[in-house]
Design a protein around this motif. Structure first.
Motif, PDB file in Angstrom:
ATOM      1  N   VAL A  66      19.825  33.800  93.000  1.00  7.93           N
ATOM      2  CA  VAL A  66      20.831  34.864  92.863  1.00  7.93           C
ATOM      3  C   VAL A  66      20.625  35.931  93.934  1.00  7.93           C
ATOM      4  O   VAL A  66      21.580  36.379  94.588  1.00  7.93           O
ATOM      5  CB  VAL A  66      20.778  35.491  91.459  1.00  7.93           C
ATOM      6  CG1 VAL A  66      21.682  36.732  91.386  1.00  7.93           C
ATOM      7  CG2 VAL A  66      21.208  34.483  90.405  1.00  7.93           C
ATOM      8  N   LEU A  67      19.372  36.341  94.138  1.00  8.59           N
ATOM      9  CA  LEU A  67      19.068  37.369  95.141  1.00  8.59           C
ATOM     10  C   LEU A  67      19.393  36.886  96.545  1.00  8.59           C
ATOM     11  O   LEU A  67      20.007  37.626  97.338  1.00  8.59           O
ATOM     12  CB  LEU A  67      17.589  37.755  95.042  1.00  8.59           C
ATOM     13  CG  LEU A  67      17.095  38.800  96.056  1.00  8.59           C
ATOM     14  CD1 LEU A  67      17.892  40.098  95.925  1.00  8.59           C
ATOM     15  CD2 LEU A  67      15.600  39.062  95.875  1.00  8.59           C
ATOM     16  N   VAL A  68      19.029  35.645  96.857  1.00  2.02           N
ATOM     17  CA  VAL A  68      19.334  35.095  98.187  1.00  2.02           C
ATOM     18  C   VAL A  68      20.846  35.021  98.397  1.00  2.02           C
ATOM     19  O   VAL A  68      21.353  35.320  99.490  1.00  2.02           O
ATOM     20  CB  VAL A  68      18.680  33.715  98.364  1.00  2.02           C
ATOM     21  CG1 VAL A  68      19.186  33.032  99.628  1.00  2.02           C
ATOM     22  CG2 VAL A  68      17.161  33.850  98.415  1.00  2.02           C
ATOM     23  N   LEU A 103      28.833  25.400  95.881  1.00  6.19           N
ATOM     24  CA  LEU A 103      27.967  26.510  96.259  1.00  6.19           C
ATOM     25  C   LEU A 103      28.474  27.196  97.522  1.00  6.19           C
ATOM     26  O   LEU A 103      28.478  28.431  97.609  1.00  6.19           O
ATOM     27  CB  LEU A 103      26.536  26.021  96.455  1.00  6.19           C
ATOM     28  CG  LEU A 103      25.485  27.096  96.748  1.00  6.19           C
ATOM     29  CD1 LEU A 103      25.407  28.102  95.602  1.00  6.19           C
ATOM     30  CD2 LEU A 103      24.118  26.456  96.982  1.00  6.19           C
ATOM     31  N   LEU A 104      28.915  26.428  98.508  1.00  2.00           N
ATOM     32  CA  LEU A 104      29.441  27.023  99.738  1.00  2.00           C
ATOM     33  C   LEU A 104      30.677  27.872  99.451  1.00  2.00           C
ATOM     34  O   LEU A 104      30.827  28.991  99.960  1.00  2.00           O
ATOM     35  CB  LEU A 104      29.766  25.931 100.754  1.00  2.00           C
ATOM     36  CG  LEU A 104      28.564  25.217 101.379  1.00  2.00           C
ATOM     37  CD1 LEU A 104      29.027  24.070 102.265  1.00  2.00           C
ATOM     38  CD2 LEU A 104      27.712  26.196 102.184  1.00  2.00           C
ATOM     39  N   VAL A 105      31.578  27.348  98.618  1.00  2.00           N
ATOM     40  CA  VAL A 105      32.784  28.091  98.256  1.00  2.00           C
ATOM     41  C   VAL A 105      32.412  29.353  97.481  1.00  2.00           C
ATOM     42  O   VAL A 105      32.967  30.437  97.704  1.00  2.00           O
ATOM     43  CB  VAL A 105      33.730  27.203  97.431  1.00  2.00           C
ATOM     44  CG1 VAL A 105      34.881  28.026  96.851  1.00  2.00           C
ATOM     45  CG2 VAL A 105      34.282  26.073  98.286  1.00  2.00           C
ATOM     46  N   THR A 106      31.459  29.238  96.569  1.00  2.00           N
ATOM     47  CA  THR A 106      31.054  30.386  95.759  1.00  2.00           C
ATOM     48  C   THR A 106      30.414  31.472  96.616  1.00  2.00           C
ATOM     49  O   THR A 106      30.651  32.668  96.401  1.00  2.00           O
ATOM     50  CB  THR A 106      30.081  29.934  94.653  1.00  2.00           C
ATOM     51  OG1 THR A 106      30.732  28.966  93.825  1.00  2.00           O
ATOM     52  CG2 THR A 106      29.657  31.109  93.781  1.00  2.00           C
ATOM     53  N   LEU A 107      29.611  31.079  97.599  1.00  2.00           N
ATOM     54  CA  LEU A 107      28.984  32.073  98.480  1.00  2.00           C
ATOM     55  C   LEU A 107      30.026  32.823  99.313  1.00  2.00           C
ATOM     56  O   LEU A 107      29.930  34.038  99.497  1.00  2.00           O
ATOM     57  CB  LEU A 107      27.967  31.394  99.390  1.00  2.00           C
ATOM     58  CG  LEU A 107      26.664  30.927  98.716  1.00  2.00           C
ATOM     59  CD1 LEU A 107      25.804  30.144  99.703  1.00  2.00           C
ATOM     60  CD2 LEU A 107      25.877  32.111  98.156  1.00  2.00           C
ATOM     61  N   ALA A 132      26.799  47.993  97.258  1.00  2.00           N
ATOM     62  CA  ALA A 132      27.464  47.120  96.282  1.00  2.00           C
ATOM     63  C   ALA A 132      26.565  45.938  95.924  1.00  2.00           C
ATOM     64  O   ALA A 132      26.417  45.587  94.748  1.00  2.00           O
ATOM     65  CB  ALA A 132      28.798  46.631  96.835  1.00  2.00           C
ATOM     66  N   GLY A 133      25.953  45.326  96.948  1.00  2.00           N
ATOM     67  CA  GLY A 133      25.055  44.205  96.693  1.00  2.00           C
ATOM     68  C   GLY A 133      23.861  44.619  95.837  1.00  2.00           C
ATOM     69  O   GLY A 133      23.472  43.896  94.909  1.00  2.00           O
ATOM     70  N   LEU A 134      23.294  45.786  96.136  1.00  2.00           N
ATOM     71  CA  LEU A 134      22.147  46.270  95.361  1.00  2.00           C
ATOM     72  C   LEU A 134      22.530  46.545  93.913  1.00  2.00           C
ATOM     73  O   LEU A 134      21.804  46.189  92.976  1.00  2.00           O
ATOM     74  CB  LEU A 134      21.593  47.546  96.006  1.00  2.00           C
ATOM     75  CG  LEU A 134      20.429  48.235  95.268  1.00  2.00           C
ATOM     76  CD1 LEU A 134      19.226  47.300  95.163  1.00  2.00           C
ATOM     77  CD2 LEU A 134      20.043  49.532  95.966  1.00  2.00           C
ATOM     78  N   LEU A 135      23.700  47.156  93.709  1.00  2.00           N
ATOM     79  CA  LEU A 135      24.140  47.480  92.354  1.00  2.00           C
ATOM     80  C   LEU A 135      24.418  46.213  91.544  1.00  2.00           C
ATOM     81  O   LEU A 135      24.067  46.138  90.354  1.00  2.00           O
ATOM     82  CB  LEU A 135      25.388  48.359  92.416  1.00  2.00           C
ATOM     83  CG  LEU A 135      25.892  48.923  91.079  1.00  2.00           C
ATOM     84  CD1 LEU A 135      24.802  49.732  90.378  1.00  2.00           C
ATOM     85  CD2 LEU A 135      27.137  49.779  91.299  1.00  2.00           C
ATOM     86  N   VAL A 136      25.022  45.217  92.175  1.00  2.00           N
ATOM     87  CA  VAL A 136      25.256  43.948  91.480  1.00  2.00           C
ATOM     88  C   VAL A 136      23.931  43.332  91.055  1.00  2.00           C
ATOM     89  O   VAL A 136      23.780  42.861  89.914  1.00  2.00           O
ATOM     90  CB  VAL A 136      26.053  42.976  92.382  1.00  2.00           C
ATOM     91  CG1 VAL A 136      26.060  41.561  91.784  1.00  2.00           C
ATOM     92  CG2 VAL A 136      27.476  43.467  92.567  1.00  2.00           C
ATOM     93  N   ALA A 183      22.842  36.853 101.361  1.00  2.00           N
ATOM     94  CA  ALA A 183      23.676  36.081 102.285  1.00  2.00           C
ATOM     95  C   ALA A 183      25.106  36.620 102.300  1.00  2.00           C
ATOM     96  O   ALA A 183      25.716  36.760 103.363  1.00  2.00           O
ATOM     97  CB  ALA A 183      23.673  34.604 101.884  1.00  2.00           C
ATOM     98  N   GLY A 184      25.647  36.934 101.128  1.00  2.00           N
ATOM     99  CA  GLY A 184      26.999  37.486 101.053  1.00  2.00           C
ATOM    100  C   GLY A 184      27.103  38.829 101.748  1.00  2.00           C
ATOM    101  O   GLY A 184      28.075  39.100 102.467  1.00  2.00           O
ATOM    102  N   THR A 185      26.108  39.676 101.538  1.00  2.00           N
ATOM    103  CA  THR A 185      26.085  40.990 102.188  1.00  2.00           C
ATOM    104  C   THR A 185      26.017  40.838 103.704  1.00  2.00           C
ATOM    105  O   THR A 185      26.762  41.496 104.443  1.00  2.00           O
ATOM    106  CB  THR A 185      24.882  41.804 101.682  1.00  2.00           C
ATOM    107  OG1 THR A 185      24.991  41.977 100.265  1.00  2.00           O
ATOM    108  CG2 THR A 185      24.828  43.170 102.353  1.00  2.00           C
ATOM    109  N   ALA A 186      25.131  39.967 104.170  1.00  2.00           N
ATOM    110  CA  ALA A 186      24.978  39.771 105.613  1.00  2.00           C
ATOM    111  C   ALA A 186      26.263  39.233 106.244  1.00  2.00           C
ATOM    112  O   ALA A 186      26.639  39.643 107.349  1.00  2.00           O
ATOM    113  CB  ALA A 186      23.817  38.811 105.880  1.00  2.00           C
TER     114      ALA A 186
END
Length: 409
Positions: A322-324, A88-92, A121-125, A328-331
């Protein structure tokens, strides 16, 4: 036609695994720095992911259960939790880099700084995951990513000396001015990029989304043995284009704009435009894949209802994860971290986590309680064991090489 459409899951998975933002830059960087001297490692990783993707897909089709569900049951909650935490850490980290990759592709077209595009981009995904059916999503972005074939065309138009290329591939040498540890560091990064853990989780979970059964093993193998090699071919073309254009010019790669430069040299503005479209599709597809994989792994471990095929109310916790993950990725990217470095580090950390991913798959694929007569045969076990030894060696060497070389500097 059904067989052609069936392979799109493998295409989407392969493009996300081989041709995401980090791999785009890493393949070009390696080609620009080492020419064709590391093609062997890319091919080694390609065979490995085909072997284990087939196992993971076969397990999903025969048992009807996802990977993390079986791992937790077969090996216990502690091993499953260790696997979950590492992957999960690697995927994030990878998801964050993919969102940046989408934004960078748009920046190259619009000239608007990529950080302004990251939230969009995050919103569209998220909207695509929320509203678009799984089969539609995989076919659109899997097939659109094939625009990256423009790199293959560019290599052909550059008219290399194929005899010399073959010699460099079959008799690789570390350049005299390059330290051996740095060469090995990039070798492990390439290998890890081919066998990143989220690939098999997404592949097997996607098979359950598509309701694969034991009668669909031909579809599983078409996806594993055509889709993944296609992704590897695209990565090889990107590396080759850099080796032919950037290596002779002494150009180092540290930005997406340099990755697509060979297509402009070989094919002009039209080729450059196609390359940018392919980069956008590949990174967007990889963002979908990593976001969904975050939800898949957590929901499967805890036994929640999951998947795009389930109504959002029934799979609410899956969608929240998925949303979190997207937030997190966007931030993370909005902090200003270099997205290329984020992905390069994620590849090294992924190398460390590889044994935790592939050992459980090999164990479950041999369990006749789940698999019956569809359990691994002799060839699958030999190949699986050989690659398990290789990933163990990569896991042991990854972090020491990263520190010794200062992340490839």
């Amino acid at each position: 036609m059904k067989r052609l459409l069936a392979v799109t899951l493998g295409i989407l998975t392969a493009i996300g695994g081989f041709v995401d933002i980090g791999d785009l830059v890493a393949s070009s960087l390696v080609g620009a720095r080492y020419g064709f001297a590391l093609v062997w490692m890319l091919l080694l990783g390609l065979v490995g992911i085909c072997v284990y993707a087939e196992m993971a897909g076969r397990v999903a089709a025969v048992s009807g259960r996802p990977t993390f569900d079986l791992v937790r049951e077969r090996l216990g909650p502690r091993v499953g939790l260790a696997n979950l935490t590492a992957s999960l850490l690697v995927t994030l980290l990878t998801l964050a880099a993919e969102l940046a990759g989408v934004a960078l592709a748009v920046e190259l077209v619009s000239a608007v700084p990529y950080l302004l595009w990251v939230p969009a981009a995050g919103l569209l995904v998220w909207l695509v995951i929320w509203r678009v059916r799984f089969e539609t999503m995989e076919r659109i972005f899997g097939l659109l990513g094939l625009v990256l074939i423009v790199f293959i065309v560019a290599v052909w138009r550059l008219s290399p000396d194929w005899g010399d290329v073959l010699h460099q591939v079959t008799a690789p040498k570390v350049p005299a001015d390059e330290p051996v540890p740095t060469y090995l560091y990039y070798a492990i990064a390439l290998f890890s990029s081919a066998m990143t853990p989220y690939e098999v989780f997404f592949f097997s979970s996607g098979g359950i989304e598509e309701r694969w059964k034991a009668t669909d093993l031909a579809t599983v193998r078409i996806n594993a043995f055509i889709g993944f090699p296609l992704g590897g071919l695209l990565a090889l073309a990107i590396m080759s284009a850099a080796a032919l254009v950037l290596n002779p010019a002494g150009v180092s790669v540290d930005h997406l704009s340099q990755v697509v430069l060979p297509t402009s040299v070989a094919l002009g503005k039209f080729g450059l435009g196609l390359a940018l479209l392919g980069v956008f599709a590949a990174t967007f597809g990889a963002a979908l894949e990593t976001a969904l994989s975050s939800g898949y792994t957590v929901a499967q471990y805890f036994g929640w209802t999951w998947g795009k095929s389930a109504a959002p109310r029934r799979a609410a916790r899956f969608h929240v994860v998925v949303l979190v993950a997207l937030l997190a990725g966007t931030a993370l990217i909005l902090t200003g971290l270099d997205p290329v470095k984020v992905t390069e580090y994620s590849l090294i950390f992924a190398a460390v986590a590889l044994p935790l991913t592939y050992l459980p798959i090999l164990v479950v694929a041999n369990d006749r309680e789940y698999m019956g007569e569809r359990a691994n045969g002799r060839l699958a076990n030999v190949m699986g064991t050989v690659y398990l030894v290789i990933v163990l060696l990569a896991a042991v060497a990854a972090l020491p090489l990263m520190f010794a070389t200062k992340a490839g500097q």
